[in-house]
Each structure stands twice: as C-alpha cells, then as structure tokens.
Design an enzyme around this catalytic site. Structure first.
Site, PDB file in Angstrom:
ATOM      1  N   ARG A   1      -2.462  17.146 -45.219  1.00  0.00           N
ATOM      2  CA  ARG A   1      -3.030  17.454 -43.892  1.00  0.00           C
ATOM      3  C   ARG A   1      -2.346  16.599 -42.834  1.00  0.00           C
ATOM      4  O   ARG A   1      -1.144  16.676 -42.690  1.00  0.00           O
ATOM      5  CB  ARG A   1      -4.546  17.253 -43.901  1.00  0.00           C
ATOM      6  CG  ARG A   1      -5.260  18.007 -42.795  1.00  0.00           C
ATOM      7  CD  ARG A   1      -6.751  17.784 -42.853  1.00  0.00           C
ATOM      8  NE  ARG A   1      -7.368  18.398 -44.016  1.00  0.00           N
ATOM      9  CZ  ARG A   1      -7.747  19.658 -44.083  1.00  0.00           C
ATOM     10  NH1 ARG A   1      -7.619  20.455 -43.059  1.00  0.00           N
ATOM     11  NH2 ARG A   1      -8.291  20.155 -45.172  1.00  0.00           N
TER      12      ARG A   1
ATOM     13  N   ASP B   1     -13.635  13.379 -46.106  1.00  0.00           N
ATOM     14  CA  ASP B   1     -14.371  12.901 -44.932  1.00  0.00           C
ATOM     15  C   ASP B   1     -15.330  13.916 -44.323  1.00  0.00           C
ATOM     16  O   ASP B   1     -16.462  13.576 -43.976  1.00  0.00           O
ATOM     17  CB  ASP B   1     -13.365  12.518 -43.845  1.00  0.00           C
ATOM     18  CG  ASP B   1     -13.152  11.026 -43.829  1.00  0.00           C
ATOM     19  OD1 ASP B   1     -13.812  10.332 -44.609  1.00  0.00           O
ATOM     20  OD2 ASP B   1     -12.326  10.580 -43.017  1.00  0.00           O
TER      21      ASP B   1
ATOM     22  N   ARG C   1     -15.294  25.356 -47.795  1.00  0.00           N
ATOM     23  CA  ARG C   1     -15.433  24.652 -46.514  1.00  0.00           C
ATOM     24  C   ARG C   1     -16.511  25.430 -45.755  1.00  0.00           C
ATOM     25  O   ARG C   1     -16.353  26.622 -45.517  1.00  0.00           O
ATOM     26  CB  ARG C   1     -14.104  24.667 -45.755  1.00  0.00           C
ATOM     27  CG  ARG C   1     -12.954  24.030 -46.557  1.00  0.00           C
ATOM     28  CD  ARG C   1     -11.733  23.839 -45.697  1.00  0.00           C
ATOM     29  NE  ARG C   1     -10.534  23.577 -46.479  1.00  0.00           N
ATOM     30  CZ  ARG C   1     -10.198  22.379 -46.981  1.00  0.00           C
ATOM     31  NH1 ARG C   1     -10.977  21.348 -46.780  1.00  0.00           N
ATOM     32  NH2 ARG C   1      -9.091  22.228 -47.673  1.00  0.00           N
TER      33      ARG C   1
ATOM     34  N   THR D   1     -10.418  13.913 -52.614  1.00  0.00           N
ATOM     35  CA  THR D   1      -9.410  14.662 -51.856  1.00  0.00           C
ATOM     36  C   THR D   1      -8.033  14.195 -52.296  1.00  0.00           C
ATOM     37  O   THR D   1      -7.828  12.994 -52.509  1.00  0.00           O
ATOM     38  CB  THR D   1      -9.544  14.472 -50.330  1.00  0.00           C
ATOM     39  OG1 THR D   1      -8.342  14.943 -49.694  1.00  0.00           O
ATOM     40  CG2 THR D   1      -9.744  13.022 -49.913  1.00  0.00           C
TER      41      THR D   1
ATOM     42  N   GLY E   1     -11.529  20.897 -49.958  1.00  0.00           N
ATOM     43  CA  GLY E   1     -10.448  21.256 -50.886  1.00  0.00           C
ATOM     44  C   GLY E   1     -10.738  20.687 -52.266  1.00  0.00           C
ATOM     45  O   GLY E   1     -11.194  19.558 -52.385  1.00  0.00           O
TER      46      GLY E   1
ATOM     47  N   ASP F   1      -5.609  14.011 -50.459  1.00  0.00           N
ATOM     48  CA  ASP F   1      -4.906  13.461 -49.287  1.00  0.00           C
ATOM     49  C   ASP F   1      -4.987  11.942 -49.153  1.00  0.00           C
ATOM     50  O   ASP F   1      -4.210  11.352 -48.402  1.00  0.00           O
ATOM     51  CB  ASP F   1      -5.456  14.087 -47.999  1.00  0.00           C
ATOM     52  CG  ASP F   1      -5.314  15.594 -47.970  1.00  0.00           C
ATOM     53  OD1 ASP F   1      -4.437  16.114 -48.674  1.00  0.00           O
ATOM     54  OD2 ASP F   1      -6.090  16.251 -47.240  1.00  0.00           O
TER      55      ASP F   1
ATOM     56  N   ASP G   1      -6.940  10.330 -47.438  1.00  0.00           N
ATOM     57  CA  ASP G   1      -7.049  10.049 -46.000  1.00  0.00           C
ATOM     58  C   ASP G   1      -8.440   9.562 -45.606  1.00  0.00           C
ATOM     59  O   ASP G   1      -9.004   9.999 -44.605  1.00  0.00           O
ATOM     60  CB  ASP G   1      -6.662  11.294 -45.189  1.00  0.00           C
ATOM     61  CG  ASP G   1      -7.523  12.499 -45.531  1.00  0.00           C
ATOM     62  OD1 ASP G   1      -8.228  12.466 -46.559  1.00  0.00           O
ATOM     63  OD2 ASP G   1      -7.497  13.474 -44.773  1.00  0.00           O
TER      64      ASP G   1
HETATM   65  O1  F6P Z   1      -7.391  18.420 -48.061  1.00  0.00           O
HETATM   66  C1  F6P Z   1      -6.610  18.880 -49.110  1.00  0.00           C
HETATM   67  C2  F6P Z   1      -5.603  19.880 -48.605  1.00  0.00           C
HETATM   68  O2  F6P Z   1      -4.906  20.382 -49.720  1.00  0.00           O
HETATM   69  C3  F6P Z   1      -4.659  19.385 -47.534  1.00  0.00           C
HETATM   70  O3  F6P Z   1      -3.597  18.638 -48.065  1.00  0.00           O
HETATM   71  C4  F6P Z   1      -4.246  20.668 -46.900  1.00  0.00           C
HETATM   72  O4  F6P Z   1      -3.845  20.481 -45.560  1.00  0.00           O
HETATM   73  C5  F6P Z   1      -5.510  21.487 -46.949  1.00  0.00           C
HETATM   74  O5  F6P Z   1      -6.285  20.958 -48.004  1.00  0.00           O
HETATM   75  C6  F6P Z   1      -5.330  22.952 -47.191  1.00  0.00           C
HETATM   76  O6  F6P Z   1      -6.575  23.542 -47.084  1.00  0.00           O
HETATM   77  P1  F6P Z   1      -6.942  25.000 -47.582  1.00  0.00           P
HETATM   78  O7  F6P Z   1      -7.193  24.928 -49.052  1.00  0.00           O
HETATM   79  O8  F6P Z   1      -8.196  25.326 -46.831  1.00  0.00           O
HETATM   80  O9  F6P Z   1      -5.788  25.878 -47.248  1.00  0.00           O
END
Ligand code: F6P
Length: 337
Positions: A176, A108, A77, A130, A16, A132, A134
C-alpha cells in the site's frame, strides 16, 4: 476472575488476508476452549458481524489449517463499519449473540473499527494482521514474513531471466503506502535500486545514470524494486528503456505475495499472538492489542497503539534504508577501475 469464566469470544479476520491468520484463529479457538470459553467464528470480517454470520468453533474445526494461507473465516473490507449506524448494528449483534469479547485480526483500519466498538462498551483485543507491516505499534504483523519470502523467491527467478537477456528489471511489490516489503525485498535480493514512497521524490535522473553506468561496465542486469506506493512500474520501464537504451521489463507481483503457506515465523508468532489475546481477556483486560516490540510479545492499550500508527512510527527503518544504499552495486570510488 469470575466475569471471564465461560466467556463467549467472537473472532474475525478483517481487511486484506495475510498468511498466518489461520494460525491465529486456531490459537484463539484452542486457547479459548482450553479455558472453558466458547469461540464464535465470524465470517467475512465485520460484514459477517453485521449480518450475524457466525458459528461456534470446536477444536476439530481448526485442525489442519495452520499450514494454509488465507483465512478460513474469509475476510472483507466493510464500508458500513465506518458509519455510526454500522457500529450500532455491530454492538447490537454482539449483545444478541452473547459475545463477551471480540478478537479482531487485521490491519490499522480493522483495529480502528475495534476501537469504535470498544468505545461502545464491547470488550475487544486486536491482533495486527497485514502483509504491509504498516502499523506503528508492533515490529511484526502477521503475514509480512511470508509475503517477503514469496516475493524474494519470485524476484530471484526474475533476476535469472533478466541476467540472461542483460535487461533491466523493475519488480513492483505490495505494501500500500508503506515501503517495508520493498525495502526487505531489495536488501534480500541485492537490488541496485529500491524505490519507496517514504523516500522517493520522483527524480529518476540518478537512477538512469546508474543504469547507463552499470550497462557500460558490462553488468548483466539491473534490478529495481519498486514499492506499490510509488507506482506505475510499466510506464517507468518504458521511460528507462527510452532514456538509457537498456531493454527493460516490469513485473507486478500482485496477489501472489499474499497467498501461500505461511512461514514458520508467521505460524509461531501468529499462534503466540492468538493465545495471548485470549490470556489478556481471561485477565479481564479490555481495549488491548497484542504487539511484538523490542524483541518480545506484549499487550498494549488499543487507543495508544492506534495513536502510534498515526505518527511517523510506521516509516521504514532508517538504518536499513541507509545500508540498502551502501549494499547496492554502486561501486565505491576505491573499486572503480
Ligand atoms: O493491505 C494488504 C494489501 O495487499 C496491500 O499491500 C495492497 O495495497 C492492498 O492490500 C490491496 O487490497 P485489495 O485486496 O483490496 O485489492
């Protein structure tokens, strides 16, 4: 060190996007060029690496990007990087393009990809990026500060209209599985309830009592911050309204939290981390990740860092969780009229 002279450094953003990634890219490019390195900007994360989608970046290529959200390199991703074949391909592209070292900016999952490359002999340095927060090895990740500030601004607005209508509001924030964004937003906005997956057992009865109670006391609003990991805010709103009779609305903030101009803190920290990643490479170190720990920047072993992330270190701050409970508007016995 002779082997670090005129290095070719590849830089990519993965997973992300996060506000501040551009500042980190800019820092890698400028610090690299200042030390006679070449910097290859790899597009779309590992997908771009596998597809050999990259170009040499000059100082001017990273002008005027420090204030911009997103990532000029684009991100993705990449499922293929989770396979042995994908890793083989990535190693082969690094060799083919003469990449001496790779700077990976991401969370991560992205750093785990970097570790695989390192095990195959590619020199890597990670930078935690990130919203998050996390990761277990760093108290700061690029983008968290901006995401929290964006969410807090939105929640303050929601609170205004919620108060006017004397409603209960649920605001769902990202993160997340982690509750860091929710906890910070909850404390920053004075929310009555903060729900995070790390602490929530699914029992809504106490919260429902508090909503009934604050409504009875004439409070004009009741704000609940719900972490994405807890989920279904819309259904929760319907349950609250049905159980308490208090009109309830849910708002899912979503991707607005991930965009926008980075805060000064994200710009400065990301710039520091980007420069440090290059310095670490110039010192001849391998398999490292840049972290912010105990009030300072440092580099640590990537394996050890990811080990820390797989343990309980990624959890929310216990003391902040505790104070978030005392800071909410639950009246103490003494204050109760
Ligand atoms: O990791 C960052 C994040 O925005 C999380 O908070 C969320 O769950 C996820 O990415 C959403 O991912 P995507 O952009 O693949 O929908």
């Amino acid at each position: 060190m002779s082997e670090t002279k005129n290095m070719t450094i590849g830089v990519l953003t993965s997973g992300g996007d996060a506000p501040g990634m551009n500042a980190a890219i800019r820092a890698v490019v400028r610090q690299g060029l200042a030390h006679d390195c070449r910097v290859l900007g790899i597009r779309k994360g590992y997908a771009g690496l596998l597809n050999n989608d990259m170009r040499m970046l000059k100082a001017r290529d990273v002008s005027d990007i420090i204030s911009r959200g997103g990532t000029i390199l684009s991100t993705a991703r990449c499922k293929e990087m989770r396979t042995p074949e994908g890793i083989d391909k990535a190693v082969a592209v690094c060799e083919k393009r003469g990449i001496d070292a790779l700077v990976v900016i991401g969370g991560d999952g992205s750093l785990a990809g970097a570790r695989e490359l390192s095990r195959r002999g590619v020199t890597v340095v990670g930078i935690p990026g990130t919203i998050d927060l996390d990761v277990g090895f760093s108290d700061y990740t690029i983008g968290f500060d901006t995401a929290v500030n964006a969410a807090v601004d939105a929640i303050d607005r929601i609170r205004d209209t919620s108060s006017s209508h004397e409603r209960c509001s649920i605001v769902e924030v990202m993160g997340r599985h982690a509750g860091h964004i929710a906890l910070w937003c909850g404390i920053a906005t004075g929310a009555e309830n903060i729900l995070v997956a790390e602490k929530y057992d699914g029992d809504e009865s106490a919260m429902l009592d508090e909503i009934r109670d604050s409504h009875k006391r004439g409070k004009s609003h009741h704000l609940i911050i719900n972490a994405e990991g807890v989920g279904d805010s819309m259904a929760m709103a319907q349950r609250i309204e049905a159980e308490t009779g208090v009109e309830t609305r849910a708002t899912i903030l979503g991707y607005m939290q991930r965009g926008g101009s980075p805060t000064a803190r994200d710009r400065v920290y990301a710039s520091t981390m980007g420069c440090m990643a290059v310095d670490v490479l110039l010192e001849g170190k391998k398999n490292r990740v840049i972290a912010y720990r105990d009030g300072g920047f440092c580099d640590i072993d990537l394996d050890e860092a990811l080990e820390m992330s797989s343990s309980e270190n990624t959890g929310i701050d216990e003391y902040q969780w505790k104070i978030s409970r005392s800071l909410s508007t639950r009246y103490s016995k003494k204050d109760t009229p």
